[in-house]
Design an enzyme around this catalytic site. Structure first.
Site, PDB file in Angstrom:
ATOM      1  N   HIS A 170       5.564   3.723   3.216  1.00 28.57           N
ATOM      2  CA  HIS A 170       4.143   4.225   2.865  1.00 28.57           C
ATOM      3  C   HIS A 170       3.572   3.292   1.932  1.00 28.57           C
ATOM      4  CE1 HIS A 170       4.797   8.636   4.458  1.00 28.57           C
ATOM      5  NE2 HIS A 170       4.920   7.607   5.398  1.00 28.57           N
ATOM      6  N   HIS A 202       1.601  12.025   5.270  1.00 28.09           N
ATOM      7  CA  HIS A 202       1.914  10.993   5.809  1.00 28.09           C
ATOM      8  C   HIS A 202       0.658   9.958   5.798  1.00 28.09           C
ATOM      9  CE1 HIS A 202       6.088  11.999   7.248  1.00 28.09           C
ATOM     10  NE2 HIS A 202       5.679  12.987   6.503  1.00 28.09           N
TER      11      HIS A 202
HETATM   12  P1  FAD Z   1      -1.736  -0.913  10.686  1.00 29.40           P
HETATM   13  O1  FAD Z   1      -1.832   0.164  11.491  1.00 29.40           O
HETATM   14  O2  FAD Z   1      -0.437  -1.670  10.229  1.00 29.40           O
HETATM   15  O3  FAD Z   1      -2.733  -2.204  11.371  1.00 29.40           O
HETATM   16  C1  FAD Z   1      -2.662  -3.544  10.982  1.00 29.40           C
HETATM   17  C2  FAD Z   1      -2.868  -4.273  12.055  1.00 29.40           C
HETATM   18  O4  FAD Z   1      -3.249  -5.617  11.729  1.00 29.40           O
HETATM   19  C3  FAD Z   1      -1.649  -4.619  12.917  1.00 29.40           C
HETATM   20  O5  FAD Z   1      -2.018  -4.079  14.189  1.00 29.40           O
HETATM   21  C4  FAD Z   1      -1.205  -5.949  12.756  1.00 29.40           C
HETATM   22  O6  FAD Z   1      -0.403  -6.442  13.846  1.00 29.40           O
HETATM   23  C5  FAD Z   1      -2.571  -6.700  12.634  1.00 29.40           C
HETATM   24  N1  FAD Z   1      -2.375  -7.741  11.666  1.00 29.40           N
HETATM   25  C6  FAD Z   1      -1.667  -8.033  10.505  1.00 29.40           C
HETATM   26  N2  FAD Z   1      -1.852  -9.294  10.265  1.00 29.40           N
HETATM   27  C7  FAD Z   1      -2.828  -9.926  11.096  1.00 29.40           C
HETATM   28  C8  FAD Z   1      -3.391 -11.135  11.071  1.00 29.40           C
HETATM   29  N3  FAD Z   1      -3.091 -12.087  10.268  1.00 29.40           N
HETATM   30  N4  FAD Z   1      -4.202 -11.257  12.153  1.00 29.40           N
HETATM   31  C9  FAD Z   1      -4.582 -10.382  12.995  1.00 29.40           C
HETATM   32  N5  FAD Z   1      -3.846  -9.328  12.945  1.00 29.40           N
HETATM   33  C10 FAD Z   1      -3.120  -8.876  11.909  1.00 29.40           C
HETATM   34  N6  FAD Z   1       2.607   7.570   8.858  1.00 29.40           N
HETATM   35  C11 FAD Z   1       2.129   8.931   9.574  1.00 29.40           C
HETATM   36  O7  FAD Z   1       1.020   9.385   9.152  1.00 29.40           O
HETATM   37  N7  FAD Z   1       3.284   9.609  10.165  1.00 29.40           N
HETATM   38  C12 FAD Z   1       4.375   9.251  10.127  1.00 29.40           C
HETATM   39  O8  FAD Z   1       5.404   9.927  10.717  1.00 29.40           O
HETATM   40  C13 FAD Z   1       4.699   7.781   9.860  1.00 29.40           C
HETATM   41  N8  FAD Z   1       5.740   7.272   9.826  1.00 29.40           N
HETATM   42  C14 FAD Z   1       6.191   6.056   9.808  1.00 29.40           C
HETATM   43  C15 FAD Z   1       7.035   5.216  10.006  1.00 29.40           C
HETATM   44  C16 FAD Z   1       7.393   3.749  10.003  1.00 29.40           C
HETATM   45  C17 FAD Z   1       8.500   3.056  10.535  1.00 29.40           C
HETATM   46  C18 FAD Z   1       6.247   3.257   9.163  1.00 29.40           C
HETATM   47  C19 FAD Z   1       6.388   1.635   9.123  1.00 29.40           C
HETATM   48  C20 FAD Z   1       5.133   3.673   8.987  1.00 29.40           C
HETATM   49  C21 FAD Z   1       5.063   4.993   9.074  1.00 29.40           C
HETATM   50  N9  FAD Z   1       3.933   5.693   8.723  1.00 29.40           N
HETATM   51  C22 FAD Z   1       3.705   7.134   9.051  1.00 29.40           C
HETATM   52  C23 FAD Z   1       2.764   5.156   7.764  1.00 29.40           C
HETATM   53  C24 FAD Z   1       1.753   4.805   8.971  1.00 29.40           C
HETATM   54  O9  FAD Z   1       1.896   4.319  10.144  1.00 29.40           O
HETATM   55  C25 FAD Z   1       0.787   3.360   8.236  1.00 29.40           C
HETATM   56  O10 FAD Z   1       0.708   3.542   7.011  1.00 29.40           O
HETATM   57  C26 FAD Z   1      -0.223   2.996   8.964  1.00 29.40           C
HETATM   58  O11 FAD Z   1      -0.315   3.074  10.156  1.00 29.40           O
HETATM   59  C27 FAD Z   1      -0.951   1.926   8.468  1.00 29.40           C
HETATM   60  O12 FAD Z   1      -2.069   1.772   9.080  1.00 29.40           O
HETATM   61  P2  FAD Z   1      -3.092   0.472   8.572  1.00 29.40           P
HETATM   62  O13 FAD Z   1      -4.424   0.433   9.407  1.00 29.40           O
HETATM   63  O14 FAD Z   1      -3.231   0.211   7.218  1.00 29.40           O
HETATM   64  O15 FAD Z   1      -2.205  -0.740   9.093  1.00 29.40           O
END
Ligand code: FAD
Length: 570
Positions: free
Chosen positions: A506, A549
């Site tokens: 997280h 979460h």
């Molecule tokens: P992300 O969803 O990670 O999106 C970032 C995107 O940017 C990705 O697709 C990546 O490939 C892309 N990217 C990165 N760098 C580049 C680049 N240089 N160029 C182009 N693209 C790029 N949350 C919950 O609510 N419930 C849960 O049960 C839960 N369990 C979890 C279990 C695990 C194993 C993990 C890792 C996380 C969990 N979380 C959970 C947390 C939650 O899923 C994440 O915090 C959330 O999805 C992050 O969203 P975001 O939009 O910040 O980033």
């Protein structure tokens, strides 16, 4: 070579990025590009399987970043998972749909974020959500809810999986939580989380597959002609509009490597939105010349905007596990969660802990300031830590989460501290964007974090040993009475906790939404300070940890950000 010209370019087609893409492209005159490093995963069983948590770990869709050796936890590194696919981390996560405690979202307002509080965020939580009302059978198995706090017409399907563990297990688990004095809560997503319940997940009940951001926000609108998706495309940095006469610097696009390995640029006429996740977006800022001049200088990157807090304030939680053997086999999805306040965990010792922690706040602030090489400020950290302290001890919001998973002849518990004080950082280590970053969450840097985790580990043992479970649980597999005897000292528990913990995944706050003098990187519209047209919209902007979460809150933040963007241009 230029790939095209768009109004908006979104970096990262993940949890937040696809919300922005969907909402901005609702207007057919607005052109939007999404650049995503990963691929489509709609047919990937490691993603779609509802009960498949962990299947995707270590595969090509897991970035599996590596932390720096953790100085306060035996110098071991940690694997920091994150999804590399359309849908981002929502394609590999645990599906839990759990929001936050109202008081902690209200605290954001005290960080210079006027207008950000529970009440004003609730409509966006709802806007994102399509709550699937539980069937009679699911209600009989023990699901409860208050439909008034859910959205029923948004894109993201939430609810309970089809194959739920039944009523008998539910009564057993309910009696277990009750044995520690925890109340039952009918609804975990109404802003008041202390208690235990069966929690909803992101699932498409009709198709019986994981509901991720790709499925919710992209699939239904993939044919919009004003929306282009570039997959397998890795963004290095943003490009600057050197011809701009605006007094604040403007970007005009990004540079990326396309699916065939070619170097390309893409033009953004209006804005670039960074949604690459908390362990990427700050790095893209640094490669673009937005960050600490010291760090950029070390790597020969020209400073465009001196913003020292980029990549600071990194916060994560730590997860522990307790495993027990059992004489009974349970099948079906288990989704039991308990949220414990400090008094639930520490009982009569809460008063002493409160005093110890309060007396330590100056020293906590000093440690964090030192670890940041003086980038963070002592007085500011004292203020932030006082707010943090009050959430724990005055508002008594949940500090620990304990999940129970009854399985085949075993009973598993996982637990984590919701509100650690420790802070770390993430920064680039060279001017080549393919070089791994220096990521240091500083797990267990501050002693409250360890005390909390030890208290919670003991609570797990109490749950497993409760009267409710005595006919079912037959022995402790982990941590095990050999290594942690019944009368073990806190030193022994501490060692066990540090030996076996993992990241809770997280990660937040690496481009925090806060007043700039408190260490903020983005303002209340998620615009980067000192730049005219760059926003960060992902977990990076969350300033303090949430008890739920992360995705529920990220979807809500992204819905709100999309509206802010529309308000600026239409
Ligand atoms: P992300 O969803 O990670 O999106 C970032 C995107 O940017 C990705 O697709 C990546 O490939 C892309 N990217 C990165 N760098 C580049 C680049 N240089 N160029 C182009 N693209 C790029 N949350 C919950 O609510 N419930 C849960 O049960 C839960 N369990 C979890 C279990 C695990 C194993 C993990 C890792 C996380 C969990 N979380 C959970 C947390 C939650 O899923 C994440 O915090 C959330 O999805 C992050 O969203 P975001 O939009 O910040 O980033």
């Amino acid at each position: 070579e230029s790939a095209g010209v768009y109004d908006f370019v979104i970096v990262g087609g993940g949890t937040a990025g696809l919300v922005i893409a969907n909402r901005l492209s609702e207007n057919s005159y607005t052109s939007v590009a999404v650049i995503e490093a990963g691929d489509l995963v709609f047919d990937n069983k490691n993603v779609t399987t509802v009960d498949g948590y962990g299947l995707a770990f270590g595969t090509e869709i897991d970035w599996q970043y590596e932390s720096a050796p953790q100085a306060y936890a035996g110098n071991k590194t940690q694997t920091l998972r994150a999804g590399k696919a359309l849908g981002g981390t929502s394609t590999i996560n645990g599906l839990a749909y759990l929001r936050a405690q109202a008081a902690q979202i209200n605290a954001w307002e005290h960080l210079g974020n006027d207008g950000w509080n529970w009440e004003s965020l609730l409509p966006y939580y709802k806007q994102s959500e399509h709550f699937q009302i539980p069937t009679e059978q699911q209600c009989a198995a023990g699901t409860t809810y208050d439909v008034a706090v859910h959205g029923t017409t948004g894109p993201l399907k939430t609810g309970w999986p089809n194959a739920l563990q039944g009523k008998d297990v539910t009564s057993l688990i309910n009696a277990t939580y009750t044995s520690l004095g925890l109340p039952y809560i009918e609804e975990a997503n109404d802003g008041s989380m202390r208690g235990f319940t069966r929690y909803p997940v992101t699932v498409d009940q009709g198709l019986n597959v994981r509901e991720d951001a790709g499925r919710a926000y992209y699939l239904p609108i993939q044919n919009r002609t004003n929306l282009d998706l570039y997959t397998n495309s890795f963004v290095q940095r943003m490009t600057w509009d050197e011809a701009s006469t605006n007094s604040t610097p403007r970007v005009n696009g990004v540079m990326y490597t396309d699916a065939s390995g070619k170097q390309r640029t893409i033009t953004a006429k209006k804005e670039v939105i960074l949604s690459a996740g908390a362990l990427r977006s700050p790095l893209i800022l640094e490669y673009s010349g937005i960050g600490s001049s010291d760090i950029l200088g070390q790597h020969g990157i020209k400073v465009k905007v001196d913003l020292p807090f980029v990549g600071e304030n990194l916060q994560d939680q730590t997860t522990g596990a307790g495993a027990y053997s059992s004489n009974t086999s349970f099948s079906g999805t288990a989704d039991y969660v308990g949220y414990f306040s400090v008094a639930d965990i520490f009982g009569n010792d809460t008063y002493d802990l409160n005093c110890t922690v309060r007396d330590s706040l100056l020293q906590y602030a000093a440690s964090v300031v030192e670890a940041s090489n003086g980038v963070l400020d002592q007085k500011v950290m004292e203020k932030l830590f006082m707010i943090h302290h009050d959430l724990i001890f005055k508002d008594q919001i949940p500090i620990s989460e304990i999940l129970v998973t009854p399985g085949e002849n075993r009973m598993d518990f996982s637990y984590w501290g919701l509100l650690p004080f420790s802070r770390g950082s993430i920064h680039i280590q060279s001017n080549d964007s393919t070089t791994p970053a220096a990521i240091n969450p500083n797990y267990f840097q501050l002693d409250y974090d360890l005390k909390q985790q030890i208290g919670t580990a003991k609570a797990v043992r109490k749950l497993a040993g409760s009267d409710a479970l005595c006919d079912v649980v037959t022995g402790e597999l982990s941590p095990g009475l050999q290594s942690v005897p019944l009368n073990a000292s806190d030193e022994v528990w501490a060692q066990a906790v540090k030996d076996s913990y993992r990241s809770n995944y997280h990660y937040i706050s690496t481009a925090a939404m806060m007043a700039q003098d408190l260490g903020g990187v983005v303002d209340t519209n998620l615009l980067v300070y000192g730049v005219d047209n760059v926003r960060v919209v992902d977990a990076s902007v969350i300033p303090f940890q949430v008890c739920g979460h992360l995705t529920a809150t990220i979807y809500a933040i992204a819905e709100r950000a999309a509206e802010a963007i529309k308000n600026r241009y239409y």
